[in-house]
Scaffold this motif. Structure first.
Motif, mmCIF file in Angstrom:
data_model
loop_
_atom_site.group_PDB
_atom_site.id
_atom_site.type_symbol
_atom_site.label_atom_id
_atom_site.label_comp_id
_atom_site.label_asym_id
_atom_site.label_seq_id
_atom_site.Cartn_x
_atom_site.Cartn_y
_atom_site.Cartn_z
ATOM 1 N N UNK A 1 -70.270 -5.612 7.016
ATOM 2 C CA UNK A 1 -70.422 -6.023 5.625
ATOM 3 C C UNK A 1 -69.048 -5.957 4.964
ATOM 4 N N UNK A 2 -68.705 -7.020 4.232
ATOM 5 C CA UNK A 2 -67.367 -7.155 3.660
ATOM 6 C C UNK A 2 -67.459 -7.533 2.183
ATOM 7 N N UNK A 3 -66.667 -6.886 1.357
ATOM 8 C CA UNK A 3 -66.591 -7.237 -0.055
ATOM 9 C C UNK A 3 -65.417 -8.163 -0.317
ATOM 10 N N UNK A 4 -65.654 -9.234 -1.074
ATOM 11 C CA UNK A 4 -64.619 -10.223 -1.361
ATOM 12 C C UNK A 4 -64.676 -10.604 -2.836
ATOM 13 N N UNK A 5 -63.508 -10.736 -3.455
ATOM 14 C CA UNK A 5 -63.443 -11.006 -4.893
ATOM 15 C C UNK A 5 -63.477 -12.500 -5.189
ATOM 16 N N UNK A 6 -64.499 -13.171 -4.679
ATOM 17 C CA UNK A 6 -64.731 -14.582 -4.995
ATOM 18 C C UNK A 6 -66.135 -14.921 -4.538
ATOM 19 N N UNK A 7 -66.522 -16.168 -4.725
ATOM 20 C CA UNK A 7 -67.846 -16.602 -4.295
ATOM 21 C C UNK A 7 -67.810 -17.072 -2.848
ATOM 22 N N UNK A 8 -68.994 -17.227 -2.278
ATOM 23 C CA UNK A 8 -69.108 -17.767 -0.924
ATOM 24 C C UNK A 8 -68.648 -19.220 -0.909
ATOM 25 N N UNK A 9 -68.314 -19.718 0.288
ATOM 26 C CA UNK A 9 -67.882 -21.095 0.424
ATOM 27 C C UNK A 9 -68.898 -22.039 -0.204
ATOM 28 N N UNK A 10 -68.402 -22.984 -1.016
ATOM 29 C CA UNK A 10 -69.270 -24.023 -1.551
ATOM 30 C C UNK A 10 -69.999 -23.656 -2.826
ATOM 31 N N UNK A 11 -69.847 -22.424 -3.304
ATOM 32 C CA UNK A 11 -70.528 -22.014 -4.528
ATOM 33 C C UNK A 11 -69.611 -22.285 -5.717
ATOM 34 N N UNK A 12 -70.089 -23.043 -6.692
ATOM 35 C CA UNK A 12 -69.264 -23.405 -7.847
ATOM 36 C C UNK A 12 -69.095 -22.212 -8.782
ATOM 37 N N UNK A 13 -67.991 -22.200 -9.513
ATOM 38 C CA UNK A 13 -67.688 -21.106 -10.441
ATOM 39 C C UNK A 13 -67.332 -21.679 -11.806
ATOM 40 N N UNK A 14 -67.465 -20.847 -12.826
ATOM 41 C CA UNK A 14 -67.079 -21.223 -14.182
ATOM 42 C C UNK A 14 -65.740 -20.568 -14.510
ATOM 43 N N UNK A 15 -64.850 -21.347 -15.099
ATOM 44 C CA UNK A 15 -63.544 -20.807 -15.460
ATOM 45 C C UNK A 15 -63.702 -19.678 -16.477
ATOM 46 N N UNK A 16 -62.927 -18.616 -16.259
ATOM 47 C CA UNK A 16 -62.987 -17.480 -17.164
ATOM 48 C C UNK A 16 -64.012 -16.434 -16.780
#
Length: 606
Positions: A431-446
């Motif tokens: 199990x790994x923690x990463x400071x972003x979303x999974x591949x292909x998941x859209x994000x909102x700026x800010x």
């Protein structure tokens, strides 16, 4: 930087190395230390030297799908995984996959390397692994301020500090990493006792293959080729696509390799071998080259019209691959940590590129929060026992007449790793923690996001790689047989449930605004299984296709990495690993190549 075709064609070299990737360049550097020996490396890709697309950190997966850097392979449809076709990226160019990987520098559990020796390979054990991997390692300590703030251990004695490849912790840690670690501990994962000394069972900060001084990628090309490129006895030819190995039958009935045929600029050429040919093309290409040369399963070769020179049924079989998936969450506005998601929009990327000039910002971070746990930890004793009993029952039904002895021995080891209460337990759930979303998941700026990824590292399913054409430019068939053995899906699902449930523990419990992948619509086990099958991915850690085991047990190479039925042909890459390990595999490849160099030079001592 590399040789011209006239420096190679129709010339003779003591050692001809096929593949200028991680293992190939490591081996070339070591063999060419003897000025009396000539070494030629044939690499199908381009040099890609001093290329910012490779050197720049935090550019994860940006090279994937680009033929300049990636072979861009793909699997067959996976029957037990929603008929998906998986893209399988592999490094193309000097340095191979060490030039496009995710920088992770991990080491397997000691007993899992010892398992290689128990499968009939004297000398392939943890003691020698540590010796040879430390020959590669040049660990650079983190800055005192970073070390104190995040309580980073230095793993004294477990890491090499005078080796060839610079490795280090990233210059920058996100504040989120401490929350990842505390949450994992509150969920029952303890601190790993010695993650670089043979016991990675637990949570730890992972080292990256980064040059700390410049925050750039440290890989086989920069560490093993560039410092030695001017050696007069080392010749490296890029753009050289190997077609087949040329051989004669010796008086002992074995093949003696005399040359290597390759394409360069669409024209055919040959280079001659005085001592040995060594294939270092990786778990997907090394079997292809052998089969094109008449070495392999008779039925596979005859089907495509290749003359059978050595009937070797185990070649291309025993394929094993790690697999991972991920869940993602949005954080509440007050929790605004530095994260990789800031690089996903043009404004943020521009800001961090400017910061990078002063070796600051998100581009100087890495992926560092990792844990390895046995099934019992993530699933509980009762469920782990249930999975173990089911796996044992499936293995017991295998037809001995159709199951190689080596595979039966592997399954015995894997069952022992699964069984609750048996020590040392196999920490196959990552199990790994990463400071972003999974591949292909859209994000909102800010907004700020994080993910927990989950992996299954001890697969029971076995796939294959085989040629479907005698044309060397046609990719082989790649079929990992994902989830064919039901135990793999059982374990993977338990790892997924554990990872998703982590946000029910403090401190992340109070920091999460919402789950963005898969989201609240996925609730039942059936819905979760569908999501897992539709979103899981390869970990790019394929091994086993040229397994190092006794020939009568399904092996392809012996413990000196010599291909059975040949006098002077070896394979040196991850394809020789007979049984997979709970680890990212970069360090394993370097260790294999370093040990192989001593074996070839005759200086190896068990």
């Amino acid at each position: 930087m590399s040789a011209k075709i006239e420096n190679v064609t129709d010339k003779s070299f003591d050692y001809v190395i096929i593949g200028g990737g991680t293992a190939g360049l490591t081996l070339a550097a070591r063999l060419s230390e003897d000025p009396s020996k000539t070494v030629c490396v044939l690499e199908a890709g381009d040099p890609n030297i001093n290329d910012p697309a490779i050197l720049a950190p935090a550019a994860y997966a940006s090279q994937f799908g680009n033929k300049q850097y990636d072979w861009n392979f793909a699997t067959t449809k996976q029957k037990f995984c929603s008929d998906r076709i998986f893209p399988w990226s592999r490094g193309r160019g000097l340095g191979g996959s060490s030039g496009i990987n995710f920088y992770q520098w991990a080491k397997p559990p000691a007993e899992e390397i010892d398992d290689w020796e128990s499968l009939g390979n004297p000398g392939w054990n943890w003691k020698n692994f540590q010796k040879y991997v430390q020959r590669a390692e040049r660990f650079v300590e983190p800055a005192a301020e970073l070390r104190e703030k995040f309580k980073i251990p230095l793993h004294e004695g477990d890491l090499g500090t005078k080796g060839t490849l610079p490795i280090s912790f990233p210059r920058t840690f996100s504040e989120a990493e401490t929350y990842f670690m505390q949450t994992a501990k509150n969920a029952g994962i303890s601190t790993a006792p010695r993650p670089y000394g043979g016991n990675p069972n637990g949570f730890f900060w992972m080292i990256n293959s980064l040059d700390q001084q410049t925050s750039t990628r440290s890989y086989a090309c920069t560490a093993y080729y560039m410092p030695n490129r001017d050696r007069p006895n080392l010749t490296v030819l890029t753009g050289a696509h190997v077609a087949r190995i040329v051989s004669d039958e010796g008086t002992d009935g074995n093949l003696t390799i005399t040359g290597v045929e390759f394409l360069h600029g669409e024209k055919g050429h040959v280079v001659y071998v005085k001592k040995e040919a060594i294939i270092c093309a990786g778990a997907l290409k090394s079997p292809q080259i052998l089969e094109l040369s008449g070495i392999g399963n008779r039925s596979v070769l005859e089907k495509v019209g290749v003359e059978v020179k050595v009937d070797l049924p185990g070649l291309g079989e025993n394929m094993q691959e790690h697999i991972f998936g991920a869940f993602s969450w949005e954080l509440k506005p007050e929790h605004d940590f530095l994260g990789f998601n800031e690089l996903l929009n043009p404004i943020g990327l521009a800001q961090h590129k400017a910061l990078y000039k002063n070796l600051k910002g998100a581009l100087t971070m890495g992926i560092v929060s990792f844990s390895y746990s046995p099934l019992e930890t993530v699933a509980g004793t009762s469920r782990a026992q249930e999975i173990y009993e089911r796996a044992r029952a499936q293995v017991d039904t295998l037809d001995p007449a159709r199951t190689p002895t080596g595979l039966r021995e592997q399954y015995a080891i894997l069952l022992a790793r699964l069984r609750p209460g048996v020590l040392p337990a196999g920490p196959g759930c990552e199990v790994t923690g990463v400071t972003t979303t999974a591949f292909g998941v859209s994000v909102e700026e800010g907004r700020s996001y994080f993910s927990w990824s989950y992996s299954m590292n001890h697969p029971l399913s076995r796939g294959h790689v085989h040629i479907t054409s005698a044309d060397p430019m046609v990719d082989p068939e790649l079929d990992p047989h994902y989830f064919e053995h039901e135990t793999d899906l059982d374990v993977f699902m338990e790892a997924a449930k554990f990872a998703r449930n982590l946000v029910q523990h403090a401190p992340l419990k109070d920091m999460v605004a919402r789950e963005v992948a898969p989201g609240p619509s996925v609730q039942t086990d059936e819905q979760l299984m569908q999501y897992v099958k539709e979103t899981c991915s390869t970990s790019w850690h394929t091994c086993g296709t040229c397994s190092m085991m006794p020939r009568d047990k399904g092996g392809v190479v012996d413990h000196e990495l010599r291909v059975y039925g040949t006098n002077n042909l070896r394979v040196v890459d991850l394809s020789i690993a007979p049984l997979h390990v709970a680890s990212h595999t970069q360090s394993v490849v370097y260790a294999i190549a370093e040990q192989a160099a001593d074996i070839i030079k005759g200086t190896f001592e068990r």
